[in-house]
Design a protein around this motif. Structure first.
Motif, PDB file in Angstrom:
ATOM      1  N   HIS A  65       0.826  -1.211   0.000  1.00  0.00           N
ATOM      2  CA  HIS A  65       0.000   0.000   0.000  1.00  0.00           C
ATOM      3  C   HIS A  65       0.860   1.261   0.000  1.00  0.00           C
ATOM      4  N   ASP A  66       1.965   1.237   0.720  1.00  0.00           N
ATOM      5  CA  ASP A  66       2.878   2.389   0.683  1.00  0.00           C
ATOM      6  C   ASP A  66       3.387   2.622  -0.735  1.00  0.00           C
ATOM      7  N   LEU A  67       3.765   1.536  -1.400  1.00  0.00           N
ATOM      8  CA  LEU A  67       4.267   1.640  -2.769  1.00  0.00           C
ATOM      9  C   LEU A  67       3.185   2.113  -3.719  1.00  0.00           C
ATOM     10  N   PHE A  68       1.998   1.540  -3.601  1.00  0.00           N
ATOM     11  CA  PHE A  68       0.925   1.880  -4.533  1.00  0.00           C
ATOM     12  C   PHE A  68       0.492   3.339  -4.379  1.00  0.00           C
ATOM     13  N   ALA A  69       0.499   3.837  -3.154  1.00  0.00           N
ATOM     14  CA  ALA A  69       0.161   5.243  -2.948  1.00  0.00           C
ATOM     15  C   ALA A  69       1.179   6.146  -3.638  1.00  0.00           C
ATOM     16  N   LEU A  70       2.450   5.790  -3.503  1.00  0.00           N
ATOM     17  CA  LEU A  70       3.513   6.557  -4.160  1.00  0.00           C
ATOM     18  C   LEU A  70       3.359   6.495  -5.679  1.00  0.00           C
ATOM     19  N   MET A  71       3.118   5.286  -6.209  1.00  0.00           N
ATOM     20  CA  MET A  71       2.996   5.123  -7.655  1.00  0.00           C
ATOM     21  C   MET A  71       1.758   5.828  -8.191  1.00  0.00           C
ATOM     22  N   ASP A  72       0.672   5.795  -7.425  1.00  0.00           N
ATOM     23  CA  ASP A  72      -0.554   6.461  -7.862  1.00  0.00           C
ATOM     24  C   ASP A  72      -0.323   7.965  -8.007  1.00  0.00           C
ATOM     25  N   THR A  73       0.419   8.533  -7.064  1.00  0.00           N
ATOM     26  CA  THR A  73       0.760   9.956  -7.150  1.00  0.00           C
ATOM     27  C   THR A  73       1.687  10.210  -8.330  1.00  0.00           C
ATOM     28  N   HIS A  74       2.665   9.337  -8.517  1.00  0.00           N
ATOM     29  CA  HIS A  74       3.621   9.476  -9.622  1.00  0.00           C
ATOM     30  C   HIS A  74       2.908   9.437 -10.975  1.00  0.00           C
ATOM     31  N   LEU A  75       1.872   8.604 -11.086  1.00  0.00           N
ATOM     32  CA  LEU A  75       1.192   8.410 -12.364  1.00  0.00           C
ATOM     33  C   LEU A  75       0.094   9.445 -12.624  1.00  0.00           C
ATOM     34  N   ALA A  76      -0.097  10.349 -11.704  1.00  0.00           N
ATOM     35  CA  ALA A  76      -1.077  11.413 -11.938  1.00  0.00           C
ATOM     36  C   ALA A  76      -0.580  12.319 -13.066  1.00  0.00           C
ATOM     37  N   GLY A  77      -1.342  12.388 -14.141  1.00  0.00           N
ATOM     38  CA  GLY A  77      -0.953  13.250 -15.254  1.00  0.00           C
ATOM     39  C   GLY A  77       0.083  12.666 -16.189  1.00  0.00           C
ATOM     40  N   ARG A  78       0.399  11.392 -16.029  1.00  0.00           N
ATOM     41  CA  ARG A  78       1.340  10.755 -16.954  1.00  0.00           C
ATOM     42  C   ARG A  78       0.865   9.331 -17.218  1.00  0.00           C
ATOM     43  N   ASP A  79       1.253   8.799 -18.386  1.00  0.00           N
ATOM     44  CA  ASP A  79       0.778   7.474 -18.777  1.00  0.00           C
ATOM     45  C   ASP A  79       1.696   6.343 -18.331  1.00  0.00           C
ATOM     46  N   TRP A  80       3.004   6.606 -18.271  1.00  0.00           N
ATOM     47  CA  TRP A  80       3.978   5.536 -18.061  1.00  0.00           C
ATOM     48  C   TRP A  80       4.940   5.894 -16.937  1.00  0.00           C
ATOM     49  N   LEU A  81       5.607   4.897 -16.399  1.00  0.00           N
ATOM     50  CA  LEU A  81       6.425   5.099 -15.209  1.00  0.00           C
ATOM     51  C   LEU A  81       7.658   5.958 -15.452  1.00  0.00           C
ATOM     52  N   ALA A  82       8.384   5.685 -16.545  1.00  0.00           N
ATOM     53  CA  ALA A  82       9.716   6.274 -16.690  1.00  0.00           C
ATOM     54  C   ALA A  82       9.796   7.374 -17.739  1.00  0.00           C
ATOM     55  N   THR A  83       9.133   7.190 -18.870  1.00  0.00           N
ATOM     56  CA  THR A  83       9.240   8.146 -19.969  1.00  0.00           C
ATOM     57  C   THR A  83       7.851   8.406 -20.530  1.00  0.00           C
ATOM     58  N   GLY A  84       7.797   9.065 -21.677  1.00  0.00           N
ATOM     59  CA  GLY A  84       6.517   9.323 -22.318  1.00  0.00           C
ATOM     60  C   GLY A  84       5.968   8.139 -23.080  1.00  0.00           C
ATOM     61  N   SER A  85       6.709   7.033 -23.127  1.00  0.00           N
ATOM     62  CA  SER A  85       6.288   5.820 -23.824  1.00  0.00           C
ATOM     63  C   SER A  85       6.406   4.624 -22.884  1.00  0.00           C
ATOM     64  N   ILE A  86       5.744   3.551 -23.234  1.00  0.00           N
ATOM     65  CA  ILE A  86       5.895   2.324 -22.467  1.00  0.00           C
ATOM     66  C   ILE A  86       7.334   1.816 -22.606  1.00  0.00           C
ATOM     67  N   THR A  87       7.917   1.384 -21.498  1.00  0.00           N
ATOM     68  CA  THR A  87       9.287   0.867 -21.498  1.00  0.00           C
ATOM     69  C   THR A  87       9.330  -0.439 -20.712  1.00  0.00           C
ATOM     70  N   ILE A  88      10.520  -1.008 -20.632  1.00  0.00           N
ATOM     71  CA  ILE A  88      10.681  -2.227 -19.847  1.00  0.00           C
ATOM     72  C   ILE A  88      10.405  -1.969 -18.366  1.00  0.00           C
ATOM     73  N   ALA A  89      10.460  -0.720 -17.935  1.00  0.00           N
ATOM     74  CA  ALA A  89      10.107  -0.400 -16.554  1.00  0.00           C
ATOM     75  C   ALA A  89       8.651  -0.755 -16.282  1.00  0.00           C
TER      76      ALA A  89
END
Length: 208
Positions: free
Chosen positions: A135-159
């Protein structure tokens, strides 16, 4: 590629699924070789010649044998999709991808992966601690993904590939995804990619 990549796996392993997902996304021919982990097939002398650590996944690509799921993702993209968006080479973007590969190996493993290991396979870990970490991780990731589609760059990556499997199947470990709309939308975007292949699912425990 002359022959299919051999993927040694356990069908319900997220580590194995991320490799299969990458093979599918790259549209590479592959064959799966399922190991009976309950019977110790991954510790057999034959398999230990493939991976002395006795872990899955491992691949055999025309005689080149490689273990470790994240290393395999790097190898597949560098070999069959070099220069693509899957693995950027610009220093900052490459570093961002690597950061999330580390998250997959650390936070995702110790959180949703371990919680699922306890629920599905009776592994002797602290389930409550793993759920809290998830849950700690998911909360962080949910905030990170606000306004962006992918984790690392503007495109899907191996991340994104490295992160998907255990997060998508977190409910099997008793971790509810409902509080994380941005995270769930990210999972949906991955599932919408061409050639997506899912992992074997197990019954989801009732949420408290």
């Amino acid at each position: 590629m002359a022959t299919p990549v051999k993927l040694y796996r356990s069908p319900k392993s997220g580590h194995c699924h991320r490799v299969e997902l990458m093979l599918a996304f790259l549209d590479l021919p592959y064959e799966t070789i399922d190991l009976d982990m309950a019977s110790g097939a991954h510790k057999s002398p034959e398999y230990l010649k493939i991976n002395p650590f006795g872990l899955v996944p491992a691949i055999d690509d025309g005689g080149y044998i490689l273990a470790d799921s994240n290393a395999i993702l790097v190898y597949l993209v560098q070999t069959y999709a070099q220069g693509s968006d899957w693995m950027p080479t610009a220093p900052k973007e490459a570093a961002d991808v690597q950061r999330w590969l580390t998250v997959a190996a650390d936070n995702i493993y110790s959180g949703p992966c371990v919680a699922r290991l306890v629920k599905l396979f009776g592994a002797g870990y602290d389930h409550s601690a793993a759920v809290a970490k998830a849950h700690d991780l998911f909360a962080l990731m949910d905030t990170h993904l606000a306004g962006r589609d992918w984790l690392a760059t503007g495109s899907i990556t191996i991340a994104d590939v490295a992160g998907y499997s255990y997060i998508a199947h977190a409910p099997e470990g008793g971790v509810d995804l409902k509080p994380y709309p941005n995270l769930r939308a990210w999972l949906t975007r991955i599932e919408a990619q061409p050639n997506f292949v899912g992992m074997v699912s197990s019954p989801i425990p009732e949420m408290a």
